[in-house]
Design a protein around this motif. Structure first.
Motif, PDB file in Angstrom:
ATOM      1  N   ARG A   1     -32.359 -58.027  19.860  1.00  0.00           N
ATOM      2  CA  ARG A   1     -31.013 -58.041  20.442  1.00  0.00           C
ATOM      3  C   ARG A   1     -30.421 -56.636  20.519  1.00  0.00           C
ATOM      4  NH1 ARG A   1     -30.907 -62.764  17.011  1.00  0.00           N
ATOM      5  NH2 ARG A   1     -30.909 -64.636  18.286  1.00  0.00           N
TER       6      ARG A   1
ATOM      7  N   ARG B   1     -44.464 -55.017  28.509  1.00  0.00           N
ATOM      8  CA  ARG B   1     -44.411 -56.374  29.039  1.00  0.00           C
ATOM      9  C   ARG B   1     -44.178 -57.300  27.875  1.00  0.00           C
ATOM     10  NH1 ARG B   1     -42.877 -54.957  33.566  1.00  0.00           N
ATOM     11  NH2 ARG B   1     -44.393 -53.991  34.939  1.00  0.00           N
ATOM     12  N   CYS B   2     -43.631 -58.447  28.170  1.00  0.00           N
ATOM     13  CA  CYS B   2     -43.252 -59.447  27.171  1.00  0.00           C
ATOM     14  C   CYS B   2     -44.004 -59.334  25.840  1.00  0.00           C
ATOM     15  CB  CYS B   2     -43.485 -60.833  27.734  1.00  0.00           C
ATOM     16  SG  CYS B   2     -42.831 -62.123  26.687  1.00  0.00           S
ATOM     17  N   PHE B   3     -43.260 -59.188  24.745  1.00  0.00           N
ATOM     18  CA  PHE B   3     -43.865 -59.152  23.415  1.00  0.00           C
ATOM     19  C   PHE B   3     -43.906 -60.549  22.807  1.00  0.00           C
ATOM     20  CE2 PHE B   3     -41.462 -54.868  23.126  1.00  0.00           C
ATOM     21  CZ  PHE B   3     -42.379 -54.272  23.955  1.00  0.00           C
ATOM     22  N   GLY B   4     -43.472 -61.541  23.548  1.00  0.00           N
ATOM     23  CA  GLY B   4     -43.458 -62.900  23.016  1.00  0.00           C
ATOM     24  C   GLY B   4     -42.373 -63.103  21.970  1.00  0.00           C
TER      25      GLY B   4
ATOM     26  N   LEU C   1     -39.654 -55.338  29.086  1.00  0.00           N
ATOM     27  CA  LEU C   1     -39.042 -55.664  30.374  1.00  0.00           C
ATOM     28  C   LEU C   1     -39.531 -57.028  30.846  1.00  0.00           C
ATOM     29  CD1 LEU C   1     -38.915 -52.329  32.420  1.00  0.00           C
ATOM     30  CD2 LEU C   1     -37.117 -53.435  31.124  1.00  0.00           C
ATOM     31  N   GLY C   2     -39.854 -57.879  29.895  1.00  0.00           N
ATOM     32  CA  GLY C   2     -40.188 -59.259  30.240  1.00  0.00           C
ATOM     33  C   GLY C   2     -38.947 -59.946  30.793  1.00  0.00           C
ATOM     34  N   THR C   3     -39.168 -61.119  31.391  1.00  0.00           N
ATOM     35  CA  THR C   3     -38.072 -61.790  32.093  1.00  0.00           C
ATOM     36  C   THR C   3     -36.861 -62.038  31.207  1.00  0.00           C
ATOM     37  OG1 THR C   3     -39.902 -63.029  32.990  1.00  0.00           O
ATOM     38  CG2 THR C   3     -37.725 -63.540  33.832  1.00  0.00           C
ATOM     39  N   ALA C   4     -37.120 -62.631  30.032  1.00  0.00           N
ATOM     40  CA  ALA C   4     -36.005 -63.004  29.169  1.00  0.00           C
ATOM     41  C   ALA C   4     -35.206 -61.771  28.789  1.00  0.00           C
ATOM     42  CB  ALA C   4     -36.522 -63.713  27.925  1.00  0.00           C
TER      43      ALA C   4
ATOM     44  N   CYS D   1     -39.099 -63.715  23.016  1.00  0.00           N
ATOM     45  CA  CYS D   1     -38.067 -63.936  24.020  1.00  0.00           C
ATOM     46  C   CYS D   1     -36.792 -64.517  23.427  1.00  0.00           C
ATOM     47  CB  CYS D   1     -38.586 -64.861  25.107  1.00  0.00           C
ATOM     48  SG  CYS D   1     -40.194 -64.372  25.695  1.00  0.00           S
ATOM     49  N   GLY D   2     -36.918 -65.218  22.286  1.00  0.00           N
ATOM     50  CA  GLY D   2     -35.744 -65.804  21.665  1.00  0.00           C
ATOM     51  C   GLY D   2     -34.799 -64.744  21.122  1.00  0.00           C
ATOM     52  N   LEU D   3     -35.307 -63.525  21.001  1.00  0.00           N
ATOM     53  CA  LEU D   3     -34.521 -62.467  20.377  1.00  0.00           C
ATOM     54  C   LEU D   3     -34.116 -61.399  21.384  1.00  0.00           C
ATOM     55  CD1 LEU D   3     -36.945 -62.073  17.359  1.00  0.00           C
ATOM     56  CD2 LEU D   3     -34.951 -63.560  17.497  1.00  0.00           C
TER      57      LEU D   3
ATOM     58  N   TYR E   1     -35.160 -58.962  30.446  1.00  0.00           N
ATOM     59  CA  TYR E   1     -34.569 -58.363  31.641  1.00  0.00           C
ATOM     60  C   TYR E   1     -33.254 -59.041  31.996  1.00  0.00           C
ATOM     61  CZ  TYR E   1     -34.014 -56.463  36.305  1.00  0.00           C
ATOM     62  OH  TYR E   1     -33.514 -55.828  37.399  1.00  0.00           O
ATOM     63  N   VAL E   2     -33.264 -60.392  31.984  1.00  0.00           N
ATOM     64  CA  VAL E   2     -32.019 -61.064  32.387  1.00  0.00           C
ATOM     65  C   VAL E   2     -30.928 -60.870  31.335  1.00  0.00           C
ATOM     66  CG1 VAL E   2     -33.135 -62.804  33.852  1.00  0.00           C
ATOM     67  CG2 VAL E   2     -32.676 -63.343  31.474  1.00  0.00           C
ATOM     68  N   LEU E   3     -31.311 -60.458  30.142  1.00  0.00           N
ATOM     69  CA  LEU E   3     -30.287 -60.203  29.138  1.00  0.00           C
ATOM     70  C   LEU E   3     -30.022 -58.700  28.976  1.00  0.00           C
ATOM     71  CD1 LEU E   3     -31.080 -62.966  26.494  1.00  0.00           C
ATOM     72  CD2 LEU E   3     -29.273 -62.925  28.212  1.00  0.00           C
TER      73      LEU E   3
END
Lengths: 173, 349, 622
Positions: free
Chosen positions: A149, A129-132, A90-93, A134-136, A95-97
């Motif tokens: 994705r 929390r963010c797994f780092g 549920l990190g930002t990237a 975010c590009g995926l 979440y917004v996707l």
């Protein structure tokens, strides 16, 4: 503390021996409590109560302190977890996707709340929390494997995949 | 060294915190988590002040005074922040002042009153049952403001290591061992935590409903149980002729600490089983007698026995519950009149 | 390959020269070819290992196994395009590699020198851009922190030495005093990359000046800001740079022991860092009498256990000590009383990664990049509604527009840029009006955002700014340690009000209360987590206040994100296929077969299942 050896399986005793070996090298002064709890969490898949007591006695750290630490950090669990821990980022990237919809799909299809485990002990659902990665985004982690994705529509298939893998394993045994 | 506090110059000790320096000069800075014994921890954020040259606002309990430091303890913005913080605390629990045992003796109540807060602004959480599992303590989680004074006292003053914070964030709570009911935990019920609690979260079970703080007369005395001689205050209901509760005196050597007996074993003065007149067992039955008869009888018997078997068959026991002068007289009598050194005392620790 | 103990600079230089000759970047030698396959976390998740296996078997079957080596490197940057690789000698970049592409790659490119165009980068007008150096995404970057990522085998000490690794340490130990090292860092103008941008040399000087025989140097690798993963990439792609950076820091402040605090979510980073530490120790670059000088230093890894607050320096220190990760009041600062009450200096991964380059190439070189007050480069993690998400490193002061449009290739699906969220839960949003500002510490702060760790989430019109603020408050509320009142209780109340606004149940008084709360939480919280927690709210209020008001007064969410303020309706495209009615979990959709269906708004729970199910674009979200 005296361990009731009669009530423990041989695997548990082995795990306990590993924990003891680790504890023997650990000292309270060097901040050994958290590494000890991490070892227990990795060995048992959760931190059982007897491990808490064992660590408390071995490191001579009061139970209240041990409990305070184990409940502070989200990586420790005092309940047995499912074989597969599904963590929805549920990190930002993510979440917004649309990660929330993915989480909702898992909640609905596994009939679980976040933190819960299925009655067959197969799945534990967690929000991460963010797994780092975010590009995926949105990503989920099933144990150590990252799935990228993930769309809500794909959730049923993923669950099915792990159920089948489990069944297959069962047949082999 | 000198500091400037709200525009006035004061002389203060180096090493003091702003809060201690202000208090030593009678300047009021409200605070909830600070206690002289447990120190400044910067948790409640009520003691915020402005210091010239320091970024933002700082907590008076954690920052030490410096030469010529210019400090402001009251300003509209400080008051606004304090009010919000205390409002958040009031809203986070159920501080029912009407029925709370701590009413009139509650630091949260005092701070809220001084800031002019009338009611919590935010919806309050669900109530939780009190922990009534132990003999002497009551823990009401919903009145706990997580100041940590009880934990600090438990771990660092009386060193029982029973209390700790568990969980985190808004779920943080004071936990006995691994979140056990007090009665099942390793708590020895010395009551140090009750003494340190600034609100009504930890209270004395035996005192419930027996008198409001302001109705009780405070009587300072020495604990009668052992030779340590802890100083304590009895909270006495004169009308009922009853001790309602006992607290340790923080200005004495025991710094407010008492043990479970000293703090909670105070029923004996008003026990119906207590002897109120002399009695002698006659033909197997205790009978009330006059002081003259009792003293004569005792003297005669002692004389008979000592004359027959020598002074060393005699021994005297003093008591922690009588005065020093009484105890002196006992040993003097034993040594000088009877002629033996067999003297002892229940508080020979 | 094991390296023997390196006892002098000349040994180090020998190893460097030998290793350079066989550097994977250049191909092993004239006859040898290398494929640099990205084995960063992102590419692994995208199937890099499956591709590697296929590539190896293609090499075997086509008889190239002894000529071509596959080398696993660290992260190359464009994570969303993974798996990616670079062909060693001609620097052709390939992306989106599937196991099925392996045979073609081998037969066309490696055997026949024919570029496989469909797997290359696509420039303007879908034109293939095969060579790495020509690609906009790479061309516009200046890589210092990420200098070795994607170029070397992360766990290879030789590779690192070949790229001037440990040259900075050797220089410092043999020809510089600790004060000179600090002075070089001062000249470089390096500021802490963890977020606050505190000048590194001042922190080092404070710790150096604390008199104590035992001091600690700590590396913060608890990269917690959602949306930032540059530290992960450095640890996974160039772990030796952290070991060397810490050793330099230790020399400067007078410490002999260091700890790296890595979050548990990064198992690969922990694994590679441990390999690097062991190798450095074996080579005598850690341990007693490093490079035969009097300098002794060693490093230990400590793993986090899932608490965002442990990224705060004093909470991190408590966590290393084995306690609850609650921050301590400052003063005393860690430089005076830190880990186990000893003077301690904490910097984050990106800061340490800069240090070897600064010492090796000189502070003045570093200060030649960036702006007047903020020198050097900064790594940003681009994600969200952007065409090329991934890691980019640019000189500080680069314009937001350049990063988003020139490097990141613009908004996904040709959408309109709405805002960039920077600095995660401690940061804020920069709206389109400020696309042309240069990104440096001061400018960002004046806009209500922060540089933070460098997470940059790009948002288009499909993001609701109130919902974004609510998301971050939910995060900080959940991650608050609970030690101080304003953060513990205040963030909870702020989240509740934001939830109310998103549900269309708030009044304008709630908005006032939200602002009052934000002000108190910001001013009175104990640590950075609480002090910055209101930033996402304050910055969205600064730039997007009208969206808040719209939610409250018009009960409208213009991004159609907040479920309570969204309506699903069926339009005339409906063919009456009944699929939506069957998918609806609450039976809110009715209608005859082959006739237009209707949604009963009183039953609808706005789950969106109908929208997902419909194959005829007949469901509108309004």
């Amino acid at each position: 503390m005296t361990m009731d050896t009669n009530e423990r399986t041989s695997t548990e005793l082995e795990q306990l021996a590993t924990l003891n070996a680790m504890l023997a090298r650990t000292s309270r002064e060097e901040g050994g409590l958290i590494p000890a709890l991490q070892t227990a969490q990795n060995l048992f898949g959760y931190v059982p109560h007897f491990a808490l007591e064992h660590i408390s006695t071995s490191l001579r750290i009061p139970m209240a302190t041990v409990y305070g630490v184990v409940t502070f950090y989200h990586f420790f669990s005092m309940q047995p977890r499912g074989k597969y821990t599904i963590r929805i980022c549920l990190g930002t990237a993510c979440y917004v996707l649309g990660a929330q919809a993915v989480l909702d799909a898992f909640r609905e299809q596994l009939d679980l709340e976040v933190g819960g485990t299925t009655p067959d002990q197969l799945f534990t659902l967690e929000a991460g929390r963010c797994f780092g990665a975010c590009g995926l985004a949105p990503v989920i982690m099933v144990n150590d494997v990252i799935h990228q994705r993930v769309r809500p529509e794909a959730v049923a298939g993923l669950i099915q995949h792990y159920r089948e893998a489990e069944q297959h394993e069962g047949e082999l045994v | 060294m000198n500091i400037e506090l709200n525009g006035k110059i004061y002389e203060v000790e180096p090493g003091q915190t702003i809060l201690e320096a202000a208090r030593s000069h009678g300047v009021y800075i409200p605070t909830l988590c600070y206690h002289a014994k447990t120190g400044g921890v910067g948790k409640c954020r009520v003691c915020v002040v402005e210091v010239e040259g320091m970024r933002g606002i700082v907590t008076a309990c954690t920052v030490q005074v410096g030469e010529d430091m210019k400090i402001v303890t009251e300003s509209p913005s400080l008051r606004k922040h304090r009010k919000m913080v205390v409002d958040l605390l009031l809203s986070a629990g159920h501080h029912d002042c009407l029925s709370c045992a701590q009413c009139g003796n509650c630091e949260l109540q005092d701070v809220a009153y001084s800031l002019g807060l009338t009611h919590p602004s935010f919806p309050q959480p669900e109530r939780k049952p009190e922990d009534l599992s132990s003999e002497f303590l009551v823990f009401d989680e919903t009145k706990c403001i997580q100041c940590g004074r009880c934990i600090q006292g438990d771990n660092c003053t009386v060193i029982n290591d029973t209390l700790g914070f568990a969980y985190r964030g808004a779920d943080t709570k004071v936990s006995f061992d691994h979140d056990l009911p007090i009665g099942s935990s390793s708590c020895v019920q010395c009551g140090e935590c009750v003494q340190l609690c600034p609100t009504g979260a930890l209270t004395d079970k035996k005192a419930r409903g027996l008198g409001r703080n302001w109705e009780l007369e405070k009587v300072n005395t020495t604990c009668p149980y052992c030779g340590v001689g802890c100083q304590m205050t009895l909270h006495v209901d004169r009308k009922q002729n009853r001790i309602v509760r006992v607290t340790g005196r923080e200005d004495a050597f025991n710094e407010g600490m008492l043990c479970v007996k000293g703090r909670y074993g105070y029923d004996f003065p008003s026990s119906p089983k207590r002897l109120t007149h002399p009695m002698i067992r006659k033909n197997g039955v205790l009978e009330q007698v006059s002081w003259e008869e009792a003293l004569d009888y005792t003297a005669t018997r002692i004389k008979e026995i000592v004359d027959r078997d020598g002074p060393d068959v005699f021994s005297a026991f003093g008591s922690g519950r009588i005065t020093n002068e009484n105890n002196y007289a006992i040993q003097k009598f034993t040594r000088a009149v009877i002629g033996t050194n067999n003297v002892d005392h229940c508080a020979r620790t | 390959m094991n390296i023997e103990r390196i006892a002098s600079i000349s040994t180090l230089e020998n190893i460097r020269d030998k290793a350079r000759a066989s550097s994977p970047e250049n191909g092993k030698s004239e006859e040898q070819e290398a494929v640099l396959l990205c084995a960063g976390g992102g590419c692994i998740a995208s199937g890099a290992y499956a591709f590697k296996e296929a590539l190896q078997s293609a090499l075997n079957s086509q008889g190239l196994a002894d000529k071509v080596t596959i080398i696993e490197t660290g992260c190359l940057g464009p994570c969303a395009q993974g798996p990616v690789c670079v062909i060693g000698r001609d620097k052709t970049y390939y992306q989106g590699l599937q196991p099925t592409d392996a045979e073609e790659l081998v037969s066309s490119h490696l055997k026949g020198n024919q570029i496989v165009e469909r797997l290359t980068w696509k420039g303007e007008g879908e034109k293939p851009v095969p060579v790495l150096a020509d690609i906009e995404f790479f061309k516009r970057q200046t890589k210092i922190v990420l200098r070795n990522c994607g170029r070397i085998v992360p766990t290879s000490l030789q590779d690192y030495i070949a790229h001037d690794g440990y040259a900075g340490l050797a220089k410092a130990l043999t020809s510089m005093t600790p004060e000179q090292v600090i002075d070089e860092v001062r000249i470089s103008g390096l500021r802490g990359r963890g977020g606050a941008g505190f000048p590194t040399h001042i922190k080092w000087t404070f710790t150096r000046n604390s008199e104590d025989p035992q001091k600690y140097i700590l590396c913060n690798a608890d990269e917690g800001d959602p949306g930032a993963y540059m530290d992960r990439s450095v640890l996974e792609g160039d772990p030796h740079s952290i070991v060397e950076g810490m050793a330099l820091g230790a020399y400067a402040i007078g410490s002999s022991k260091g700890y790296v605090y890595v979050r548990a979510e990064y198992p690969l980073a922990i694994e590679r860092l441990q390999i690097a530490i062991d190798a450095a120790r074996q080579a005598g670059l850690l341990g007693k009498r490093i490079l035969d000088t009097d300098f002794c230093f060693d490093v230990e890894i400590r793993m986090g256990s899932g608490a965002f607050v442990c990224g705060e320096e004093t909470a991190l220190i408590n966590s290393i000590e084995g306690k609850r990760g609650e921050p301590r009041p400052r003063p005393p600062f860690p430089a005076v009383k830190g880990l186990w009450q000893k003077p301690s200096c904490l910097n984050n991964v990106e800061t340490f990664a800069n240090i070897p380059a600064i010492i090796h190439r000189g502070g003045a070189w570093y200060a030649g990049m960036g702006t007047e007050k903020s020198k050097g480069t900064k790594v940003f993690a681009l994600a969200g509604a952007i065409n090329v998400s991934g890691l980019v490193e640019v000189p500080i002061g680069a314009k937001l527009r350049e990063i988003i449009y020139d490097i990141g290739g613009g908004i996904k699906g040709g959408g309109v840029f709405k805002a960039a969220q920077m600095g995660g839960p401690s940061g804020g949003c920069i709206p389109a009006a400020h696309l042309d500002v240069g990104l440096d510490y001061e400018t960002l702060q004046s806009l209500g955002a922060i540089m933070g760790s460098g997470g940059m989430i790009v948002m288009d019109e499909h993001s609701c700014m109130v919902d974004v603020a609510r998301f971050f408050l939910e995060f900080t509320q959940d991650e608050s340690c609970g030690k101080c009142v304003p953060c513990r209780e205040g963030t909870k109340r702020m989240q509740a009000i934001l939830t109310k606004i998103c549900a269309g149940e708030a009044s304008m008084e709630d908005l006032d209360l939200l602002e009052d709360l934000a002000s108190t939480v910001k001013s009175t919280s104990l640590c950075g987590l609480g002090q910055t927690a209101p930033n996402p709210v304050l910055s969205t209020l600064m730039h997007f206040r009208d969206e808040y008001v719209e939610h409250i007064t018009d009960r409208k969410c213009r991004a159609h994100v907040c479920p309570a303020l969204v309506q699903f309706n069926i339009n005339d495209n409906c063919t009456g296929c009944t699929l939506c009615a069957r998918r609806c979990p609450v039976q809110a959709i009715s209608g005859e077969k082959k006739e237009k269906h209707v949604i009963d708004q009183s039953l609808c729970i706005k789950c969106g299942a109908c929208l997902l199910a419909c194959k005829f674009e007949a469901v509108d979200k309004q």
